[in-house]
Scaffold this active site. Structure first.
Site, PDB file in Angstrom:
ATOM      1  N   ALA A 162     103.177   5.408  88.157  1.00  0.00           N
ATOM      2  CA  ALA A 162     103.046   3.950  88.170  1.00  0.00           C
ATOM      3  C   ALA A 162     103.917   3.308  89.252  1.00  0.00           C
ATOM      4  CB  ALA A 162     103.390   3.373  86.801  1.00  0.00           C
ATOM      5  N   THR A 163     105.034   3.935  89.597  1.00  0.00           N
ATOM      6  CA  THR A 163     105.872   3.377  90.666  1.00  0.00           C
ATOM      7  C   THR A 163     105.065   3.301  91.958  1.00  0.00           C
ATOM      8  OG1 THR A 163     107.881   4.277  89.678  1.00  0.00           O
ATOM      9  CG2 THR A 163     107.981   3.700  92.023  1.00  0.00           C
ATOM     10  N   GLN A 211     102.875   1.234  80.179  1.00  0.00           N
ATOM     11  CA  GLN A 211     103.207   1.382  78.763  1.00  0.00           C
ATOM     12  C   GLN A 211     102.023   1.065  77.853  1.00  0.00           C
ATOM     13  OE1 GLN A 211     106.089   2.451  77.438  1.00  0.00           O
ATOM     14  NE2 GLN A 211     107.417   2.422  79.242  1.00  0.00           N
ATOM     15  N   HIS A 233     102.891  10.103  82.001  1.00  0.00           N
ATOM     16  CA  HIS A 233     103.994  10.684  81.237  1.00  0.00           C
ATOM     17  C   HIS A 233     104.550   9.802  80.119  1.00  0.00           C
ATOM     18  CE1 HIS A 233     107.751   8.817  82.954  1.00  0.00           C
ATOM     19  NE2 HIS A 233     106.932   8.516  83.946  1.00  0.00           N
ATOM     20  N   THR A 250      97.035  15.870  99.052  1.00  0.00           N
ATOM     21  CA  THR A 250      96.221  16.787  98.247  1.00  0.00           C
ATOM     22  C   THR A 250      96.297  16.411  96.772  1.00  0.00           C
ATOM     23  OG1 THR A 250      96.604  18.552  99.830  1.00  0.00           O
ATOM     24  CG2 THR A 250      95.920  19.215  97.608  1.00  0.00           C
ATOM     25  N   CYS A 300     122.411   2.114  84.100  1.00  0.00           N
ATOM     26  CA  CYS A 300     123.459   2.725  84.909  1.00  0.00           C
ATOM     27  C   CYS A 300     122.859   3.070  86.257  1.00  0.00           C
ATOM     28  CB  CYS A 300     123.980   3.987  84.255  1.00  0.00           C
ATOM     29  SG  CYS A 300     125.202   3.690  83.001  1.00  0.00           S
TER      30      CYS A 300
HETATM   31  C1  LIG Z   1     107.665   4.085  83.417  1.00  0.00           C
HETATM   32  C2  LIG Z   1     107.195   2.834  84.002  1.00  0.00           C
HETATM   33  C3  LIG Z   1     106.953   2.704  85.372  1.00  0.00           C
HETATM   34  C4  LIG Z   1     107.196   3.846  86.331  1.00  0.00           C
HETATM   35  O1  LIG Z   1     106.224   4.830  86.153  1.00  0.00           O
HETATM   36  P1  LIG Z   1     106.377   6.255  86.867  1.00  0.00           P
HETATM   37  O2  LIG Z   1     105.067   6.905  86.601  1.00  0.00           O
HETATM   38  O3  LIG Z   1     107.524   6.933  86.187  1.00  0.00           O
HETATM   39  O4  LIG Z   1     106.611   6.022  88.304  1.00  0.00           O
HETATM   40  C5  LIG Z   1     106.486   1.508  85.842  1.00  0.00           C
HETATM   41  N1  LIG Z   1     106.265   0.479  85.033  1.00  0.00           N
HETATM   42  C6  LIG Z   1     106.500   0.541  83.700  1.00  0.00           C
HETATM   43  C7  LIG Z   1     106.222  -0.636  82.841  1.00  0.00           C
HETATM   44  C8  LIG Z   1     106.975   1.717  83.153  1.00  0.00           C
HETATM   45  O5  LIG Z   1     107.207   1.778  81.843  1.00  0.00           O
END
Ligand SMILES: *Cc1c(COP(=O)(O)O)cnc(C)c1O
Length: 390
Positions: free
Chosen positions: A76-77, A184, A206, A245, A331
């Protein structure tokens, strides 16, 4: 029963274990069907490509999209970065104003800050004390040069569910693109990109018992057709929008995880609400405990609260041997700062520090919840009675 040899895991907003059924679906694609989906000249490539295509169709169907509208990313990042920076770059001649919300994940806020440094104007909407945005605030923030609105579907700290369909409608009435970070939300609440008028949606595997390192960006192709400037250039994968890929095993696991989440959603949501409410009933017997976020318009497995009269770090330390949870502080770079989400809902720094986020998930049991409640209550009482607590 967990004998405290290993802490009970209640941090499902941070990540989740891979479901064994997801793992089973992935395994053949590491060793047997290992081909590069882009290898069009032989059977190894065709097998991998067929698996990717099937996963793409499954994921698309899960959100009422078409397979061509799914762009695989590392999570998601990356999806948030691609959506926000990709739209900003592609719509430069339309405007340079973006609207987002103070409680977004840093993977939305930081790309916006970056764009601000390039001359874009960012409006960060406040939230109400319950964590929800005020739709009138959003309406007032929209301008002729607004190119994008980014509002998350479900908050990763306080679990609050924003009124996505209403936001989509407001944006579309004005011809403004709407992006939502649904990391989420996918597999936990119903998501329909048409009914909710979503143009771009970030997903990840994940948080829903799938593997780390895989996610997707949904990109609308009709009414309107969203333009996106690629942020990773290379082999031209994903129709040139995201080169690299494709990770077949992770993609297969991602689709399997989303499918399981959807198939089991109704029963699992009811079960999680029961566990969550049970935990809260235990803890709420104490005085000076405050729920963070809307009481009902939130993710089923989320419980976030602040505790008066204790030190946040001491609270987390006291719980650490017994239960894996998060506190309302981040942190980062060896500096402890209070959660920007809890600050945005109006919590004092002290109450933001002295907060706990429980993320209850698929593998938690009622017995674990009772054990954790007992431990949390004992820890809070001990800290409150200890003169040297802080
Ligand atoms: C965990 C999360 C992300 C980041 O997702 P990744 O797949 O770990 O990069 C972005 N937005 C929200 C709301 C998240 O909970």
């Amino acid at each position: 029963m967990n004998t405290f040899s290993h802490p009970i895991y209640l941090d499902c907003h941070a990540t989740t274990p891979v479901d064994e059924r997801v793992m089973a679906a992935m395994i053949p694609f590491f060793t047997q069907y290992f081909g590069n989906p882009a290898s069009v000249g032989h059977q190894y490539g065709w097998e991998a490509e067929a698996a990717v295509q099937q996963a793409r169709e499954q994921l698309a169907a899960a959100i009422a999209a078409t397979p061509e509208e799914i762009i695989f990313t590392s999570g998601a990042t990356e999806a948030n970065n691609l959506a926000i920076k990709g739209v900003a770059e592609a719509y430069l001649d339309r405007g340079r104003h973006i609207v987002t919300v103070a409680t977004e994940h840093n993977a939305v806020l930081d790309p916006c800050h970056y764009l601000r440094s390039l001359g874009f104007e960012i409006t960060s909407l406040p939230v109400q004390p319950d964590g929800l945005i005020n739709l009138a605030d959003l309406e007032n923030a929209l301008r002729p040069d607004t190119i994008l609105v980014s509002v998350m579907a479900a908050n990763n700290e306080i679990g609050v569910l924003q009124p996505i369909a209403k936001i989509g409608s407001l944006c579309h009435q004005r011809g403004i693109l709407f992006h939502t970070d649904a990391a989420q939300a996918i597999g936990k609440i119903p998501l329909d990109v048409n009914a909710m008028q979503i143009d771009l949606m970030s997903l990840t595997a994940h948080k829903i018992y799938g593997p780390k390192g895989i996610g997707a960006l949904y990109v609308r192709r009709r009414d309107p057709r969203v333009q996106l400037a690629p942020q990773l250039h290379g082999g031209g994968h994903e129709r040139g929008i995201r080169s690299g890929t494709l990770y077949t095993p992770q993609i297969v696991g991602f689709a399997a995880a989303v499918q399981l989440g959807i198939d089991e959603r109704v029963a699992e949501t009811a079960r999680l609400i029961q566990l969550r409410d049970r935990l809260w009933q235990h803890l709420n017997q104490l005085d000076g405990i405050f729920l963070n976020g809307h009481a009902t318009q939130r993710l089923a497995g989320n419980l976030n609260f602040s505790v008066e009269g204790v030190d946040g770090q001491a609270l987390l330390l006291g719980l650490q041997p017994h239960v894996a949870v998060s506190s309302g502080s981040a942190c980062t770079a060896a500096k402890v700062t209070p959660s920007h989400v809890l600050q945005a809902i109006g919590r004092s720094d002290a109450l933001a520090y002295a907060s706990l986020r429980f993320g209850i998930g698929r593998f938690n049991t009622k017995a674990e919840i009772d054990q954790v409640a007992e431990q949390a209550i004992a820890t809070i009482k001990a800290l409150r009675h200890s003169a040297i607590a802080f």
